[in-house]
Design a protein around this motif. Structure first.
Motif, PDB file in Angstrom:
ATOM      1  N   ARG A 265       0.834  -1.216   0.000  1.00 60.23           N
ATOM      2  CA  ARG A 265       0.000   0.000   0.000  1.00 60.23           C
ATOM      3  C   ARG A 265       0.864   1.260   0.000  1.00 60.23           C
ATOM      4  O   ARG A 265       0.535   2.251  -0.651  1.00 60.23           O
ATOM      5  N   LEU A 266       1.959   1.221   0.741  1.00 60.78           N
ATOM      6  CA  LEU A 266       2.877   2.370   0.729  1.00 60.78           C
ATOM      7  C   LEU A 266       3.474   2.561  -0.662  1.00 60.78           C
ATOM      8  O   LEU A 266       3.521   3.686  -1.183  1.00 60.78           O
ATOM      9  N   ILE A 267       3.937   1.483  -1.277  1.00 62.69           N
ATOM     10  CA  ILE A 267       4.575   1.576  -2.596  1.00 62.69           C
ATOM     11  C   ILE A 267       3.594   2.133  -3.627  1.00 62.69           C
ATOM     12  O   ILE A 267       3.935   3.018  -4.416  1.00 62.69           O
ATOM     13  N   LEU A 268       2.363   1.633  -3.620  1.00 67.51           N
ATOM     14  CA  LEU A 268       1.360   2.101  -4.584  1.00 67.51           C
ATOM     15  C   LEU A 268       1.051   3.581  -4.381  1.00 67.51           C
ATOM     16  O   LEU A 268       0.981   4.351  -5.348  1.00 67.51           O
ATOM     17  N   ALA A 269       0.859   3.998  -3.112  1.00 65.78           N
ATOM     18  CA  ALA A 269       0.537   5.400  -2.825  1.00 65.78           C
ATOM     19  C   ALA A 269       1.706   6.303  -3.180  1.00 65.78           C
ATOM     20  O   ALA A 269       1.530   7.392  -3.745  1.00 65.78           O
ATOM     21  N   PHE A 270       2.914   5.861  -2.857  1.00 66.12           N
ATOM     22  CA  PHE A 270       4.116   6.651  -3.114  1.00 66.12           C
ATOM     23  C   PHE A 270       4.317   6.842  -4.618  1.00 66.12           C
ATOM     24  O   PHE A 270       4.579   7.960  -5.092  1.00 66.12           O
ATOM     25  N   LYS A 271       4.180   5.768  -5.362  1.00 69.33           N
ATOM     26  CA  LYS A 271       4.391   5.846  -6.808  1.00 69.33           C
ATOM     27  C   LYS A 271       3.314   6.686  -7.480  1.00 69.33           C
ATOM     28  O   LYS A 271       3.586   7.438  -8.424  1.00 69.33           O
ATOM     29  N   LYS A 272       2.078   6.590  -6.995  1.00 68.85           N
ATOM     30  CA  LYS A 272       0.994   7.394  -7.552  1.00 68.85           C
ATOM     31  C   LYS A 272       1.255   8.877  -7.330  1.00 68.85           C
ATOM     32  O   LYS A 272       1.002   9.703  -8.201  1.00 68.85           O
ATOM     33  N   GLN A 273       1.787   9.218  -6.156  1.00 73.88           N
ATOM     34  CA  GLN A 273       2.013  10.624  -5.812  1.00 73.88           C
ATOM     35  C   GLN A 273       3.259  11.193  -6.483  1.00 73.88           C
ATOM     36  O   GLN A 273       3.260  12.321  -6.957  1.00 73.88           O
ATOM     37  N   TYR A 274       4.346  10.411  -6.510  1.00 74.72           N
ATOM     38  CA  TYR A 274       5.637  10.963  -6.933  1.00 74.72           C
ATOM     39  C   TYR A 274       6.234  10.320  -8.180  1.00 74.72           C
ATOM     40  O   TYR A 274       7.259  10.782  -8.682  1.00 74.72           O
ATOM     41  N   GLY A 275       5.608   9.249  -8.651  1.00 75.70           N
ATOM     42  CA  GLY A 275       6.097   8.628  -9.882  1.00 75.70           C
ATOM     43  C   GLY A 275       7.277   7.700  -9.702  1.00 75.70           C
ATOM     44  O   GLY A 275       7.808   7.164 -10.683  1.00 75.70           O
ATOM     45  N   ILE A 276       7.736   7.498  -8.461  1.00 73.87           N
ATOM     46  CA  ILE A 276       8.828   6.573  -8.161  1.00 73.87           C
ATOM     47  C   ILE A 276       8.461   5.774  -6.914  1.00 73.87           C
ATOM     48  O   ILE A 276       7.582   6.165  -6.152  1.00 73.87           O
ATOM     49  N   THR A 277       9.153   4.662  -6.687  1.00 68.77           N
ATOM     50  CA  THR A 277       8.897   3.846  -5.507  1.00 68.77           C
ATOM     51  C   THR A 277       9.675   4.404  -4.308  1.00 68.77           C
ATOM     52  O   THR A 277      10.627   5.176  -4.485  1.00 68.77           O
ATOM     53  N   PRO A 278       9.303   4.026  -3.089  1.00 66.01           N
ATOM     54  CA  PRO A 278      10.073   4.459  -1.917  1.00 66.01           C
ATOM     55  C   PRO A 278      11.548   4.067  -2.011  1.00 66.01           C
ATOM     56  O   PRO A 278      12.433   4.844  -1.634  1.00 66.01           O
ATOM     57  N   PHE A 279      11.830   2.865  -2.499  1.00 73.00           N
ATOM     58  CA  PHE A 279      13.216   2.422  -2.636  1.00 73.00           C
ATOM     59  C   PHE A 279      13.978   3.324  -3.609  1.00 73.00           C
ATOM     60  O   PHE A 279      15.111   3.740  -3.347  1.00 73.00           O
ATOM     61  N   GLN A 280      13.356   3.643  -4.754  1.00 71.24           N
ATOM     62  CA  GLN A 280      13.999   4.512  -5.741  1.00 71.24           C
ATOM     63  C   GLN A 280      14.228   5.914  -5.167  1.00 71.24           C
ATOM     64  O   GLN A 280      15.264   6.532  -5.408  1.00 71.24           O
TER      65      GLN A 280
END
Length: 290
Positions: A265-280
């Motif tokens: 859920r964090l990865i999906l929300a993060f990528k939707k907001q910023y276009g990259i994953t938390p790891f990236q």
């Protein structure tokens, strides 16, 4: 029982320099806290250089454009929906002047009852020139004693022109019922800040702050430009970003520590907001620091 609303001050001030001046380059993810709903006792003056962001101030929706001045009154609940066309490109988008309440009370004995208006879409040329001049002395510049006197003079001129643009009695612009609702909104925001790690629902918050479910949904969207779920997610993302940069915690731990039920859920929300994953994001920011 709701928690008492905390008085908030953005900065500490020197006796001889009761101002802060800074640019916002809209915004890198770590600057998200500047955009989410907040309030403070200082007067905030925002002059737009580029872009067309939307400001929500005390339930009023104000569209900015280059050359527009927006005044955020003391204790006003406000947030910004940025213009994504200039989002994060590194350029200067607005210049912000923060004026301490103590200074304002010296200048305006009736400051507590004053409410500065935002009716003009383009500031007068004098205001634009003063804001451009003040921007030369942002917080990154070490000021001499003489420059501090000069800045004080510029701010006094600016305040004069702003009062000519429009000022009214606070109670006339914000009836008592509106003021009470804004205080309840502040209570909601403060509750989110203190409990974002927990499971929170719109129904629970509405009941806690004595709103009906339907009215709370409309009220929250009117004052923030976002649904409750959208706002809560953005706030949790802000906290997750901080932990990503300040620790080596796993993505799962970052998710669980900041109100997400799992790392997916964090990865999906993060990528939707910023276009990259938390790891990236973590890798990119740490490479930038090297």
């Amino acid at each position: 029982m709701s928690e008492p609303i905390a008085k908030r001050q953005m900065f500490e001030y020197d006796i001889d320099n009761p101002f802060h001046i800074y640019y916002i380059p809209y915004p890198e993810p770590e600057n998200l806290s500047l955009l989410l709903n907040h309030w403070h006792e200082e007067l905030e003056i925002v002059y737009t250089l580029r872009g067309h962001s939307i400001h929500y101030i005390d339930g009023m929706r104000i569209c900015s454009n280059p050359g527009r001045l927006i005044v955020v009154n003391s204790e006003s609940a406000h947030n910004i929906i940025p213009d994504r066309a200039v989002y994060g490109d590194g350029g200067k988008v607005v210049v912000v002047l923060i004026i301490s309440r103590e200074f304002l009370e010296e200048v305006f004995p009736n400051f507590k009852s004053m409410y500065f208006l935002n009716e003009k879409e383009t500031a007068c040329p004098e205001i634009g020139a003063l804001m451009q001049e003040l921007s030369r002395y942002d917080d990154m510049v070490k000021l001499s004693a003489y420059e501090k006197i000069y800045i004080r003079g510029l701010v006094l001129q600016l305040l004069y022109h702003i009062t000519q643009e429009g000022v009214a009695e606070r109670d006339a612009i914000l009836p008592i019922n509106n003021q009470k609702n804004i205080e309840r909104l502040k209570g909601v925001m403060q509750y989110i800040e203190n409990h974002y790690k927990e499971k929170l629902t719109q129904c629970e918050i509405a009941e806690k702050f004595y709103f009906s479910k339907e009215y709370f949904a409309r009220f929250f969207k009117k004052h923030t430009g976002m649904t409750f779920v959208e706002y809560l997610t953005k706030y949790r993302l802000q906290k997750a970003q901080t932990q990503l940069l300040s620790s080596d915690a796993s993505i799962l731990d970052v998710a669980l520590n900041n109100g997400f039920s799992d790392d997916r859920r964090l990865i999906l929300a993060f990528k939707k907001q910023y276009g990259i994953t938390p790891f990236q994001y973590r890798k990119m920011e740490r490479n930038r620091e090297k």
